[in-house]
Design an enzyme around this catalytic site. Structure first.
Site, mmCIF file in Angstrom:
data_model
loop_
_atom_site.group_PDB
_atom_site.id
_atom_site.type_symbol
_atom_site.label_atom_id
_atom_site.label_comp_id
_atom_site.label_asym_id
_atom_site.label_seq_id
_atom_site.Cartn_x
_atom_site.Cartn_y
_atom_site.Cartn_z
ATOM 1 N N SER A 42 0.703 -1.184 -0.087
ATOM 2 C CA SER A 42 -0.055 0.035 0.031
ATOM 3 C C SER A 42 0.781 1.126 0.035
ATOM 4 O O SER A 42 2.066 1.237 0.395
ATOM 5 C CB SER A 42 -0.798 -0.087 1.255
ATOM 6 O OG SER A 42 -1.497 1.172 1.533
ATOM 7 N N TYR A 61 -3.454 -0.522 9.957
ATOM 8 C CA TYR A 61 -3.213 -0.892 8.530
ATOM 9 C C TYR A 61 -1.760 -0.396 8.156
ATOM 10 O O TYR A 61 -1.143 -1.471 7.283
ATOM 11 C CB TYR A 61 -4.355 -0.067 7.891
ATOM 12 C CG TYR A 61 -4.251 -0.539 6.285
ATOM 13 C CD1 TYR A 61 -4.795 -1.613 5.675
ATOM 14 C CD2 TYR A 61 -3.638 0.464 5.484
ATOM 15 C CE1 TYR A 61 -4.639 -1.908 4.613
ATOM 16 C CE2 TYR A 61 -3.733 0.130 4.059
ATOM 17 C CZ TYR A 61 -4.298 -0.969 3.568
ATOM 18 O OH TYR A 61 -4.499 -1.300 2.144
#
Length: 261
Positions: free
Chosen positions: A145, A158
């Site tokens: 990500s 996350y």
């Protein structure tokens, strides 16, 4: 030259490949000739995805299990290898996110995100790599990500997991390169999916922010990931190892979208 990208005869295992970016990447691999093996924890989503793949003429099979359950994952990987033969490509796509301010986040929620987004890819990579090491060939693609590089409010768990996944990618690449296994990652930017649909409306401040922050001037389309997935799954990337390719429209390359002048 195009033979470098041919995945005919290859078995590609995609965790969480039932919707969104996972589905788009799986579709790209199938278009290049790969046979798909899809995992999910939700039977209805898996069945819907399999119907979609088959409507496109792709060969696809599904398995229900949680990638964080080491014993169940081992059992299912062995079953997949028994039913389909060797796993040539592993895409560690399954993941979750919990948007909560760090000061308010429950520790169990933090652990759950780390478990799914970081421990799960380790479990799957370890299981699949054993066969790849024996064959001296394999491709592992971890879905990282932009949060592997940048901080942002509300996503501490996350971002921690995806930062860890970036370093796991590099460490596995280092350990397994001698076995002709390439371990790389893809870092998606902001994509137009069902999850982001509510914030992609005209007038939404975040929608305007992403468009203005991205040099390309738009959200990514899921199919924008397909080419990168095919590249990292194919012989074209045989000397690419331990890299994270950010498919983000240029966000990480700049401090702001250039002016129109």
């Amino acid at each position: 030259m195009m033979n470098l990208f041919d995945l005919s005869g290859k078995i590609a295992l995609i965790t969480g490949g039932t919707h969104g970016l996972g589905l788009a990447m799986a579709e790209g691999l199938a278009q290049a000739g790969a046979e798909l093996v899809i995992t999910s924890t939700t039977p209805s989503k898996l069945e819907e995805a399999l119907q979609y793949y088959k409507s496109k003429g792709f060969t696809a099979t599904g398995y229900i299990f949680d990638v964080t359950d080491q014993l169940k994952a081992k059992e299912q990987v062995e079953l997949i290898e028994k039913n389909h033969g060797q796993i040539d490509i592993l895409v560690n796509n399954a993941g979750i996110i919990k948007r909560v301010l760090a000061v308010d986040m429950d520790i169990e929620d933090f652990r759950k995100v780390i478990d799914v987004d970081l421990v799960g890819p380790f479990i799957m990579s370890q299981l699949v790599a054993k066969g790849m090491i024996e064959r001296k060939a394999g491709k592992i693609i971890n879905i990282c990500s932009m949060m592997s590089e940048l901080g942002r409010d509300n996503v501490s768990a996350y971002a921690s997991a995806k930062g860890g996944l970036k370093m796991l990618t590099r460490n596995l690449a280092t350990e397994w390169a001698k076995h002709n296994i390439q371990v790389n990652g893809i870092g998606p930017g902001y994509f137009a999916t069902s999850q982001t649909e509510p914030i992609r409306v005209d007038g939404n401040p975040f929608n305007e922010f992403i468009i203005n922050r991205t040099p390309t001037g738009r959200w990514g389309n899921p199919e924008d990931l397909a080419g990168t997935a095919v590249f990292l799954a194919s012989e074209a990337s045989n000397f690419v190892n331990g890299q994270i390719i950010y498919v983000d429209g240029g966000i990480l390359a700049t401090i702001g979208k250039p002016s129109n002048e």
